[in-house]
Design a protein around this motif. Structure first.
Motif, PDB file in Angstrom:
ATOM      1  N   ASP A  58      28.510 -26.570 -73.035  1.00 33.67           N
ATOM      2  CA  ASP A  58      29.908 -26.721 -72.643  1.00 33.67           C
ATOM      3  C   ASP A  58      30.604 -25.389 -72.361  1.00 33.67           C
ATOM      4  O   ASP A  58      31.797 -25.358 -72.103  1.00 33.67           O
ATOM      5  N   ILE A  59      29.839 -24.339 -72.474  1.00 33.39           N
ATOM      6  CA  ILE A  59      30.463 -23.039 -72.248  1.00 33.39           C
ATOM      7  C   ILE A  59      30.841 -22.891 -70.778  1.00 33.39           C
ATOM      8  O   ILE A  59      30.024 -23.101 -69.894  1.00 33.39           O
ATOM      9  N   GLY A  60      32.070 -22.537 -70.521  1.00 34.05           N
ATOM     10  CA  GLY A  60      32.497 -22.256 -69.161  1.00 34.05           C
ATOM     11  C   GLY A  60      32.159 -20.818 -68.811  1.00 34.05           C
ATOM     12  O   GLY A  60      32.616 -19.884 -69.464  1.00 34.05           O
ATOM     13  N   ILE A  61      31.302 -20.640 -67.804  1.00 38.10           N
ATOM     14  CA  ILE A  61      30.888 -19.294 -67.415  1.00 38.10           C
ATOM     15  C   ILE A  61      31.410 -18.998 -66.013  1.00 38.10           C
ATOM     16  O   ILE A  61      31.124 -19.746 -65.076  1.00 38.10           O
ATOM     17  N   ALA A  62      32.165 -17.931 -65.891  1.00 35.59           N
ATOM     18  CA  ALA A  62      32.644 -17.501 -64.577  1.00 35.59           C
ATOM     19  C   ALA A  62      31.666 -16.471 -64.020  1.00 35.59           C
ATOM     20  O   ALA A  62      31.281 -15.529 -64.728  1.00 35.59           O
ATOM     21  N   ILE A  63      31.240 -16.674 -62.774  1.00 31.27           N
ATOM     22  CA  ILE A  63      30.287 -15.748 -62.141  1.00 31.27           C
ATOM     23  C   ILE A  63      30.860 -15.316 -60.786  1.00 31.27           C
ATOM     24  O   ILE A  63      30.526 -15.886 -59.746  1.00 31.27           O
ATOM     25  N   PRO A  64      31.779 -14.349 -60.802  1.00 27.50           N
ATOM     26  CA  PRO A  64      32.337 -13.875 -59.537  1.00 27.50           C
ATOM     27  C   PRO A  64      31.312 -13.057 -58.751  1.00 27.50           C
ATOM     28  O   PRO A  64      30.286 -12.659 -59.292  1.00 27.50           O
TER      29      PRO A  64
ATOM     30  N   SER B 101      34.757 -19.768 -55.643  1.00 31.15           N
ATOM     31  CA  SER B 101      36.078 -20.242 -56.078  1.00 31.15           C
ATOM     32  C   SER B 101      36.693 -19.283 -57.101  1.00 31.15           C
ATOM     33  O   SER B 101      37.506 -19.691 -57.921  1.00 31.15           O
ATOM     34  N   LEU B 102      36.276 -18.028 -57.064  1.00 31.95           N
ATOM     35  CA  LEU B 102      36.785 -17.056 -58.036  1.00 31.95           C
ATOM     36  C   LEU B 102      37.242 -15.781 -57.334  1.00 31.95           C
ATOM     37  O   LEU B 102      36.744 -15.449 -56.263  1.00 31.95           O
ATOM     38  N   PRO B 103      38.178 -15.069 -57.946  1.00 33.22           N
ATOM     39  CA  PRO B 103      38.538 -13.756 -57.412  1.00 33.22           C
ATOM     40  C   PRO B 103      37.366 -12.786 -57.555  1.00 33.22           C
ATOM     41  O   PRO B 103      36.512 -12.965 -58.424  1.00 33.22           O
ATOM     42  N   GLN B 104      37.321 -11.786 -56.676  1.00 27.43           N
ATOM     43  CA  GLN B 104      36.210 -10.837 -56.719  1.00 27.43           C
ATOM     44  C   GLN B 104      36.639  -9.540 -57.401  1.00 27.43           C
ATOM     45  O   GLN B 104      37.566  -8.871 -56.939  1.00 27.43           O
ATOM     46  N   PRO B 105      35.972  -9.176 -58.501  1.00 19.92           N
ATOM     47  CA  PRO B 105      36.324  -7.927 -59.176  1.00 19.92           C
ATOM     48  C   PRO B 105      35.971  -6.719 -58.316  1.00 19.92           C
ATOM     49  O   PRO B 105      35.010  -6.770 -57.541  1.00 19.92           O
ATOM     50  N   ALA B 106      36.742  -5.667 -58.467  1.00 19.91           N
ATOM     51  CA  ALA B 106      36.404  -4.401 -57.816  1.00 19.91           C
ATOM     52  C   ALA B 106      35.267  -3.737 -58.590  1.00 19.91           C
ATOM     53  O   ALA B 106      34.980  -4.079 -59.741  1.00 19.91           O
TER      54      ALA B 106
ATOM     55  N   TRP C 140      40.596 -13.700 -66.700  1.00 21.93           N
ATOM     56  CA  TRP C 140      39.537 -14.696 -66.902  1.00 21.93           C
ATOM     57  C   TRP C 140      39.889 -15.686 -68.007  1.00 21.93           C
ATOM     58  O   TRP C 140      39.582 -16.883 -67.882  1.00 21.93           O
ATOM     59  N   SER C 141      40.538 -15.213 -69.071  1.00 23.49           N
ATOM     60  CA  SER C 141      40.910 -16.168 -70.121  1.00 23.49           C
ATOM     61  C   SER C 141      41.981 -17.108 -69.590  1.00 23.49           C
ATOM     62  O   SER C 141      42.015 -18.293 -69.948  1.00 23.49           O
ATOM     63  N   GLY C 142      42.811 -16.611 -68.674  1.00 22.61           N
ATOM     64  CA  GLY C 142      43.822 -17.455 -68.040  1.00 22.61           C
ATOM     65  C   GLY C 142      43.185 -18.567 -67.217  1.00 22.61           C
ATOM     66  O   GLY C 142      43.776 -19.621 -67.016  1.00 22.61           O
ATOM     67  N   GLN C 143      41.960 -18.343 -66.717  1.00 22.81           N
ATOM     68  CA  GLN C 143      41.265 -19.366 -65.928  1.00 22.81           C
ATOM     69  C   GLN C 143      40.413 -20.284 -66.804  1.00 22.81           C
ATOM     70  O   GLN C 143      39.666 -21.111 -66.297  1.00 22.81           O
ATOM     71  N   GLY C 144      40.449 -20.086 -68.105  1.00 27.23           N
ATOM     72  CA  GLY C 144      39.704 -20.966 -69.005  1.00 27.23           C
ATOM     73  C   GLY C 144      38.252 -20.589 -69.184  1.00 27.23           C
ATOM     74  O   GLY C 144      37.474 -21.336 -69.779  1.00 27.23           O
ATOM     75  N   ALA C 145      37.867 -19.403 -68.673  1.00 24.77           N
ATOM     76  CA  ALA C 145      36.467 -19.013 -68.819  1.00 24.77           C
ATOM     77  C   ALA C 145      36.203 -18.508 -70.228  1.00 24.77           C
ATOM     78  O   ALA C 145      36.992 -17.760 -70.791  1.00 24.77           O
TER      79      ALA C 145
ATOM     80  N   MET D  48      32.928 -17.308 -70.930  1.00 23.81           N
ATOM     81  CA  MET D  48      31.973 -16.241 -70.655  1.00 23.81           C
ATOM     82  C   MET D  48      32.198 -15.732 -69.242  1.00 23.81           C
ATOM     83  O   MET D  48      32.622 -16.474 -68.348  1.00 23.81           O
ATOM     84  N   LEU D  49      31.854 -14.478 -69.034  1.00 20.51           N
ATOM     85  CA  LEU D  49      32.038 -13.865 -67.723  1.00 20.51           C
ATOM     86  C   LEU D  49      30.781 -13.066 -67.369  1.00 20.51           C
ATOM     87  O   LEU D  49      30.315 -12.248 -68.171  1.00 20.51           O
ATOM     88  N   VAL D  50      30.236 -13.347 -66.190  1.00 25.20           N
ATOM     89  CA  VAL D  50      29.101 -12.559 -65.691  1.00 25.20           C
ATOM     90  C   VAL D  50      29.614 -11.703 -64.543  1.00 25.20           C
ATOM     91  O   VAL D  50      30.153 -12.222 -63.567  1.00 25.20           O
ATOM     92  N   GLN D  51      29.495 -10.394 -64.686  1.00 22.75           N
ATOM     93  CA  GLN D  51      29.844  -9.499 -63.585  1.00 22.75           C
ATOM     94  C   GLN D  51      28.648  -8.610 -63.289  1.00 22.75           C
ATOM     95  O   GLN D  51      27.741  -8.480 -64.108  1.00 22.75           O
TER      96      GLN D  51
END
Lengths: 173, 465
Positions: free
Chosen positions: B58-64, B109-114, B126-131, B133-136
């Motif tokens: 159930d972990i939400g992972i953001a992968i920009p 569907s995600l913003p792109q980090p610099a 990212w916490s504002g988007q409910g993620a 975990m974050l993969v950068q």
């Protein structure tokens, strides 16, 4: 004698090249007869315009549906009906001693692939052993298993599977 | 227990004439993927781990999209390293999603980090988007043409880097870096061994049921980098990758009879596994790649043999009037599970690697076929035949049997390198159409693998060297 063996080898390797497009014997109509080629041996039992000796069509004409024997699920024993068919084959091979042939062993699709290869091998060898017991020279008989890779009946039901559990004798020419 | 070793005629591996091999052009051998130290946040010890199995799905992972320092064209992607960074993130997202393990959100569907943010995430965003975990990461091109791919996993709640790793790859191997990054994330979050950076050998099928063309083919674990290795003039079956990916064992009818060949991927040449007039089927490698198991029929009776992979004397491991076939080594190489119908129907047996102490292990209803020992050593997957054919697992003593699939004909399981996922092939009733599927050990996450044509006999290789 040596020449004859060499010829057979040449012919059988030519067969090998064509083997991929060859369908199971029970499934094909007799091929068109090549009337320009004289039969190598006079055969009073066969009409001059019929298939040539040493062809699958000639064999099939002589023994009818007995070119192929059928097996129960997972079994490889030669039952009474199979024995009658193999006796008809043995008579043909006794009458035409120059003919060599391959017994192709097959299984139905309701078995795993590798087991079916082993099972087809077992079935073909059971048919071979029976023919040898009837006096056919073992050196005239090749054996190959196709497992479940070459079905003749394409449906997935008992009737189709019964037709696919078979050992088919195929003339090498 | 009778232990009978039959020494066969010694035969070196003999080359087969190239003209009679049905082989296509050889494929390039693997390039090296080199690990490289990358910069990151090393402040303090890690405080949290996320290995609770009940939670990780159930972990939400953001992968920009992965960033780049300077957008440069590469042979891998003319649009440049920036576009390639987006592709890398897409591959990682697909890996994590397709295996049913996580619910990742991908770069589209995600913003792109610099570039500068890769090592210093904007946690608030990212916490504002409910993620959770974050993969950068980043993709940069070196002056020698090779690519550097950096991969970072952050815990958004803890505002902490969990793990990072970097790789230097040839441009053509950029997907491998994406798989390595997927493996890094998967392993860190689950505590399990990696499996994405691996390949699969299988049989590609075309044509009608009675004249099926069956070709040897290979692909990455996600279906990419697909190649046909044989031309299809001869039926090919049952491939197995060697543990080092340098060779493939498979069955071919190229000389008219079923025989096992050793195909050398680097040279494109193949040899018979044993010089013998009898048919040989069901090839398998030992875990160290030093031995090959094969099954051979003599006068119609099939038994299991072992031969050194470099050629030499075969040793007969089973000696039984029943069909003994297949065989799969335990990961430590000490035991072999195989299939035999000596009891009257197909059942699974375990023996020592020298053939001694053969014991039946399957005593549940139905039949046990095509057993495969898990790379973890704790389970055996097999084809359970009880009316329909289904993929099932049991422990190595035959207990704890669980059926994982519900198809009409699901056959021939093969394990992921980490022993958590099983692939198999499913055949459709009547049409005979086939496809490769995979299922996890819960039986809950089942999906079909994308292949260009119908497919059977999957054989999953280990993690790539």
């Amino acid at each position: 004698m040596n020449t004859k063996i060499a010829t057979i080898l040449l012919l059988s390797s030519a067969m090998g090249l064509a083997a991929c497009s060859k369908k199971a014997p029970a499934d094909i109509p007799p091929p068109p007869v090549d009337t320009t080629r004289p039969t190598t041996q006079p055969t009073p039992q066969v009409q001059p315009t019929g298939p040539a000796v040493g062809t699958q069509a000639h064999f099939a004409q002589a023994v009818g549906s007995s070119t192929t024997i059928y097996f129960e699920t997972d079994r490889y024993n030669v039952d009474t009906q199979d024995a009658a068919a193999l006796q008809a084959q043995a008579q043909y091979f006794a009458r035409f001693p120059q003919v060599t042939f391959t017994i192709e062993g097959h299984a139905d699709e309701r078995g795993t692939r590798e087991y079916n290869l082993a099972l087809g091998e077992r079935r073909a060898n059971a048919a071979k052993a029976y023919l040898v017991s009837l006096g056919v020279d073992a050196n005239r008989i090749s054996v190959v298993s196709y497992g479940k890779e070459r079905p003749v009946a394409l449906a997935s039901n008992e009737s189709a599977w019964a037709q696919n559990r078979r050992a088919a004798s195929v003339i090498i020419n | 227990m009778t232990k009978k070793f039959l020494l066969l005629l010694t035969a070196a591996l003999v080359a087969v004439p190239a003209a009679a091999q049905d082989l296509g052009a050889p494929i390039p051998q693997d390039q090296q993927v080199e690990s490289v130290a990358i910069e990151g946040d090393d402040d303090g010890p890690l405080r949290g781990t996320v290995t609770d199995e009940s939670a990780w799905s159930d972990i939400g992972i953001a992968i920009p999209a992965f960033a780049t320092d300077r957008d440069r064209p590469t042979p891998a992607n003319e649009a440049g390293t920036g576009a390639l960074g987006r592709e890398v993130a897409r591959v990682i997202t697909a890996n994590l999603r397709n295996n049913g393990l996580f619910k990742p959100v991908g770069p589209d569907s995600l913003p792109q980090p610099a570039f500068a943010q890769v090592r210093a995430p904007a946690y608030g965003t990212w916490s504002g988007q409910g993620a959770e975990m974050l993969v950068q990461g980043y993709v940069t091109a070196r002056d020698d043409g090779r690519l550097v791919v950096g991969c970072y996993l952050y815990d958004v709640q803890l505002q902490q880097q969990l793990v990072r790793e970097g790789w230097v790859v040839a441009p053509g191997d950029w997907r491998r870096a994406a798989h390595k990054c997927s493996d890094l994330i998967f392993s860190r979050l689950t505590g399990e061994s990696p499996f994405f950076d691996s390949r699969i050998a299988y049989i590609a099928e075309t044509g009608p049921k009675d004249r099926r063309v069956k070709r040897l083919a290979v692909m990455d674990s996600d279906g990419a980098n697909h190649r046909f290795l044989t031309l299809g003039s001869a039926t090919a079956l049952t491939p197995r990758y060697s543990p080092d990916y340098s060779k493939i064992l498979y069955l071919s009818y190229v000389d008219g009879n079923p025989r096992i060949y050793v195909y050398d991927i680097g040279t494109g040449k193949q040899t018979l596994v044993t010089e013998n007039r009898n048919p040989t089927i069901a090839p398998r490698w030992s875990p160290d790649g030093k031995y090959i198991l094969y099954s051979m029929a003599v006068a119609g009776n099939t038994d299991i043999y072992r031969v050194p992979a470099t050629g030499g004397t075969s040793i007969k491991l089973t000696d039984n009037p029943g069909i003994d076939v297949g065989g799969s080594y335990s990961p430590d190489g000490s035991k072999i599970v195989f299939e035999s119908d000596r009891s009257g129907s197909q059942q699974c047996y375990v023996m020592n690697a020298d053939g001694s102490n053969q014991k039946r292990i399957s005593f549940f209803g139905g039949r046990c076929a095509t057993p495969e020992w898990s790379p973890r050593g704790d389970q055996i997957a097999f084809t359970r035949i009880a009316g329909d054919f289904n993929v099932a697992v049991m422990n190595t003593g035959g207990g704890g049997m669980r059926v994982l699939t519900k198809g009409w004909q699901d056959e021939a399981p093969t394990w992921a390198p980490n022993g958590r996922i099983i692939q198999f092939f499913r055949t459709e009733r009547n049409t005979g159409r086939s496809g490769i599927w995979q299922v996890d050990l819960t039986g809950q996450n089942e999906r079909r693998l994308p292949t260009p044509v119908d497919a059977s006999d999957p054989a999953w290789g280990p993690i790539r060297p």
